[in-house]
Design a protein around this motif. Structure first.
Motif, short mmCIF file in Angstrom:
data_model
loop_
_atom_site.label_atom_id
_atom_site.label_comp_id
_atom_site.label_asym_id
_atom_site.label_seq_id
_atom_site.Cartn_x
_atom_site.Cartn_y
_atom_site.Cartn_z
N VAL A 216 45.67 -17.59 52.89
CA VAL A 216 45.50 -18.68 52.34
C VAL A 216 45.28 -18.63 50.67
O VAL A 216 44.66 -17.99 49.96
CB VAL A 216 43.69 -19.84 51.93
CG1 VAL A 216 43.52 -20.75 51.82
CG2 VAL A 216 43.76 -20.25 53.75
N GLN A 221 46.95 -18.52 42.55
CA GLN A 221 48.15 -18.60 42.48
C GLN A 221 48.59 -20.33 42.68
O GLN A 221 50.63 -20.08 43.11
CB GLN A 221 48.03 -17.83 44.13
CG GLN A 221 48.02 -15.87 44.04
CD GLN A 221 47.64 -15.71 45.82
OE1 GLN A 221 46.63 -16.05 46.48
NE2 GLN A 221 48.48 -14.13 45.83
N GLY A 246 48.12 -6.01 42.56
CA GLY A 246 47.18 -6.34 43.21
C GLY A 246 46.64 -7.61 43.14
O GLY A 246 45.73 -8.48 44.06
N GLY A 248 48.26 -10.21 44.31
CA GLY A 248 49.41 -10.96 44.74
C GLY A 248 50.07 -11.51 44.37
O GLY A 248 50.85 -13.22 44.74
N LYS A 249 51.06 -11.11 44.03
CA LYS A 249 52.39 -12.03 43.43
C LYS A 249 53.37 -12.20 44.50
O LYS A 249 54.48 -12.79 44.48
CB LYS A 249 53.15 -10.84 42.40
CG LYS A 249 52.66 -10.99 40.34
CD LYS A 249 52.91 -9.46 39.92
CE LYS A 249 53.08 -8.65 40.25
NZ LYS A 249 51.38 -7.70 40.33
N THR A 250 53.86 -10.86 45.20
CA THR A 250 54.37 -10.82 46.99
C THR A 250 53.57 -12.43 47.19
O THR A 250 55.01 -13.33 47.73
CB THR A 250 53.89 -9.76 47.36
OG1 THR A 250 54.70 -8.79 46.39
CG2 THR A 250 55.48 -10.00 48.56
N ARG A 283 57.07 -7.14 55.65
CA ARG A 283 55.90 -8.27 55.17
C ARG A 283 57.10 -9.52 55.32
O ARG A 283 56.79 -10.09 55.53
CB ARG A 283 55.64 -7.62 54.00
CG ARG A 283 54.59 -8.42 53.61
CD ARG A 283 53.75 -7.94 52.76
NE ARG A 283 53.02 -8.35 51.86
CZ ARG A 283 52.35 -8.32 50.25
NH1 ARG A 283 52.63 -7.19 50.12
NH2 ARG A 283 51.43 -9.32 49.70
N ASP A 587 51.31 -0.14 48.11
CA ASP A 587 49.94 -0.68 48.67
C ASP A 587 49.30 -0.35 50.16
O ASP A 587 49.98 -1.23 51.48
CB ASP A 587 50.33 -2.34 49.05
CG ASP A 587 49.05 -4.45 49.32
OD1 ASP A 587 48.20 -3.44 49.25
OD2 ASP A 587 49.44 -4.93 50.54
#
Ligand code: ADP
Ligand code: ZN
Ligand code: ZN
Length: 769
Positions: A216, A221, A246, A248-250, A283, A587
């Motif tokens: 979530v 984000q 880290g 959470g850009k991806t 991913r 990661d």
């Protein structure tokens, strides 16, 4: 680009895959009557030279007599020979991108076009006729099927689900059929469907063992996703996501990509070559199982590359992921909905031979042409992108200042290397100081994993005479650079030799100084020497193969790197040692300690970006730890513990660093506040090289645009000779891109750069050696 249909396209301008100097925009040919209608981007064969030898090329312009430029008499124009219908035409936007690159980066159009399409595609290597099939979801109601065909359906039903759809040829072999005909008949009758899934894709999808569901999004984000999404339907827009490592850009990219795919458009996702690991690829693949995905990277075989290219060119919403040159993927003109450039600051986006383009900047151009948003992301944005977002207002800045839930900010400790060496009582030279050693021991006691970085390959980079009065040190015979000692496991014995990192020449290690015959000494840094020391410090890990070295010497192929990372991910490897290959993107939650052997390797480069590179390296590598509830520790050894880029990285202070750095650049008129072009003259005779550089300098000063720019005097390059060619540089600086471009265009129209062998033009260079 649509062509008016009423007007006959009499002439075509063709980019032939040869370095033609005198026709930088391509050669003009007549479109003969009776030839199939041609369109922009078509692959054609044209006659070239006196012998009219047939050469392949791509149509980059179509039109009437205006293409003749008045230069050539219409009667002497040769005609196109044929059109290649087996290769899909280049999309119009890609052709226009080629023209832009050719003009902006001062490269002939033929060379540019040739570098945009993989060789395998141009030469038709492994042209894929194979197809994959699977049972149709709804089987047609047929009374009785021939037993042979029934057997095919039963065979495919028994096929392991993970390996379906099944390649037609594999199915034919499994059913011991003489031809594919019965299978194709079942496709025709509706029992089987043809599925456009390639083998490469299947492998990458299989890499994801436990894909897990999408987390979530945090409110931060979500805010970034919503804000970028809001601009999705209003044409071109440029976004910079500055998120700590880290953050959470991806996840942000993946959410944006989903929305675009669901709207029926395609996504182009660029990553630095080295981060295109099965981990990241998997991913992404796992998140979009129902959309086709093309993967373009250097680890593919020629046939696989060709296959992926075809996947990218098929119509329909899909995701194309790849390194630098994937920016040229043949996604249709109307189809592209989003471009993502991850780690936009990465130097590997810049190509180091003609055309010397920057994949990130080409991506911006492509998004403009495609009228879609582009999202660039980084924990350490380049000064150029930061300046565009914060000062020029060209890009919208989005921030993710906190790490994702469950991750902790690593503690970065700076260690003064000079003090550390004193602490060890023996007289040996230690590259791993006591602080780092203790941290590693504690980490392994807790069953943790560690990453140790040294940005220099080989064993040691200094081979010299111990007598300072003599002063000899071993240099390359062909370059103005020192030789580097390497150990290689040659069969059973360990071979030691020296290698030049610029021309790859190898030589024996001398025992005595050639000038005064004293025994030579070897010192300096290298990953092999660190490995030797780590093996000695942690003999148990070493004996069980739990220490792995990752650098250009051990990882000759992408698959070796990927395999090592997989073993690290499984915990088989406990300590990963390497060059900047391991500094970014990884990661792995169990990494508890990161060590930097020397933060000074980048700091002392003769390049105005030395501080920026140091800040990036220290920040990125530190970001590899603290990716779980273990507190991560990054230990940075340096001889310059008060250097600002290192201190700023330890404080996690990108904004403060960037503000100070940009003001320095502004003061000296350097990028990003100014545009830089570097012209390098290379010749085997130093005097000739210098003379040509001076003549060129004078010619540039005489150009119209020269008054609007700074044209620096020729100087020897930082590495004054590489592979027997002496190098001189002329730097051009201009306050705007337009001023730079008009100066370069003037130089080009005078054919000042026409000899590409002799003169290399690097627009917006990223490295200055
Ligand atoms: P970045 O690319 O910014 O370095 P990643 O996207 O790789 O960061 O995210 C780091 C880790 O945090 C990943 O393992 C990812 O799955 C996890 N993560 C990202 N966003 C969330 C979230 N909203 N909730 C939980 N975990 C997250
Ligand atoms: Zn050399
Ligand atoms: Zn000597």
């Amino acid at each position: 680009m649509t062509q008016p249909t009423d007007q006959r396209m009499e002439y075509a301008r063709v980019a032939v895959a040869r370095g033609i100097d005198h026709a930088p925009d391509g050669l003009t040919y007549r479109v003969p009557d009776g030839l199939d209608p041609v369109t922009l981007g078509d692959c054609v064969t044209v006659p070239l030279g006196r012998g009219n030898s047939p050469v392949g090329g791509v149509i980059v312009a179509l039109g009437g007599s205006e293409l003749l430029d008045g230069k050539v008499r219409a009667t002497s124009i040769k005609a196109l020979m044929s059109v290649d219908r087996t290769t899909a035409p280049m999309p119009g936007i890609v052709v226009r991108l080629a023209q832009w690159i050719s003009s902006y980066y001062c490269a002939p159009i033929g060379v540019t076009i040739a570098s945009m399409t993989p060789t395998a595609v141009r030469k038709g290597i492994g042209r894929v006729h194979s197809q994959a099939v699977d049972l149709a979801p709804v089987q047609p109601a047929v009374k009785k099927l021939h037993p042979n065909r029934q057997a095919i359906l039963e065979r495919i039903a028994r096929w392991p689900a993970s390996e379906r759809p099944v390649d037609v040829d594999a199915l034919r072999d499994a059913c011991t059929l003489a031809t594919r005909a019965p299978i194709l008949a079942l496709v025709k009758s509706g029992h089987l469907t043809v599925v456009a899934r390639s083998s490469v894709q299947a492998k990458w999808r299989a890499t994801v063992l436990t894909a897990g569901s999408a987390p979530v999004l945090t409110p931060q984000q979500r805010a970034v996703v919503d804000s970028i999404d809001a601009s999705r339907n209003s044409g071109f827009s440029q976004h910079l996501v500055h998120g700590v490592t880290g953050a959470g850009k991806t996840e942000v990219y993946l959410n944006l990509a989903r929305n675009v795919l669901e709207s029926g458009r395609s996504v182009l996702f660029l990553v630095p070559e080295i981060s295109l690991t099965p981990q990241t690829g998997g991913r992404i693949a796992a998140r979009f199982p129902s959309y086709p995905m093309a993967i373009l990277h250097s680890g593919l075989t020629a046939a696989q590359r060709h296959e992926q290219w075809i996947v990218a060119s098929r119509p329909g919403a899909k995701i194309v992921i790849g390194a630098r040159s994937a920016v040229f993927a043949p996604v249709g003109d109307e189809e592209l909905g989003l471009i993502i450039v991850d780690e936009e600051h990465d130097q590997s986006y810049k190509q180091d031979q003609a055309p010397r383009y920057n994949g990130r900047d080409v991506a911006i151009r492509r998004a403009q042409l495609a009228k879609c948003p582009i999202v660039m992301g980084s924990a350490t944005p380049s000064m150029e992108s930061w300046f565009n977002a914060t000062t020029k207002g060209i890009a919208t800045l989005h921030r993710l200042p906190d790490r994702a839930p469950g991750l902790r900010t690593p503690r970065v400790e700076i260690v003064d290397f000079r003090r550390e060496s004193m602490l060890k009582k023996d007289r040996r030279v230690h590259l791993v100081g006591p602080t780092l050693e203790t941290a590693l021991r504690q980490c392994f006691d807790r069953a943790g994993q560690a990453v140790v970085l040294l940005n220099r390959r080989g064993y040691a980079n200094w081979i010299a005479c111990p007598d300072q009065g003599c002063g000899w040190n071993m240099r390359c015979d062909h370059c103005e650079a020192g030789m580097v000692v390497h150990h290689a496991a040659a069969g059973e014995r360990l071979a030691t030799f020296t290698r030049c990192h610029h021309c790859q020449t190898e030589q024996k290690v001398p025992i005595r100084c050639p000038r005064c015959a004293k025994s030579v000494v070897i010192f300096g840094l290298g990953t092999q020497r660190v490995e030797e020391e780590l093996d000695r410090l942690f003999p148990d890990l070493s004996a069980h193969g739990r220490i792995a070295r990752v650098d250009g010497d051990t990882m000759r192929h992408a698959s070796e790197f990927h395999e090592t990372l997989e073993r690290f991910g499984r915990g088989d490897i406990r300590l990963l040692l390497g060059t900047q290959m391991i500094a970014k993107g990884l990661d792995f939650p169990n990494v508890q300690v990161v060590g930097v052997i020397s933060a000074d390797t980048a700091l002392n480069l003769p390049d105005f970006r030395a501080s920026e590179r140091t800040f990036q390296l220290v920040s990125q590598v530190s970001g590899r730890c603290g990716r779980s509830d273990h507190a991560g520790r990054a230990i940075i050894q340096t001889f310059e513990p008060t250097a600002e880029p290192i201190l700023a990285a330890a404080r996690h202070d990108y904004v403060g660093f960037a503000r100070a750095e940009i003001s320095v650049r502004q003061r000296y008129g350097l990028p990003p506040s100014h545009r830089l072009t570097r012209i390098i003259v290379r010749h085997t005779h130093p005097n000739t090289a210098e003379q040509i550089a001076h003549d060129l300098h004078r010619a540039i000063l005489a150009l119209d645009g020269a008054r609007d720019a700074v044209v620096r005097d020729p100087t020897p390059c930082a590495i004054a000779r590489i592979a027997d060619r002496w190098r001189f540089q002329i730097e051009l600086l201009a306050s705007t891109p337009a001023k730079m471009q008009s100066l370069l265009a003037a130089a080009r129209s005078r054919e000042l750069f026409h000899n590409g062998e002799l003169i290399a033009v690097d627009v917006d260079p990223v490295a200055l050696l």
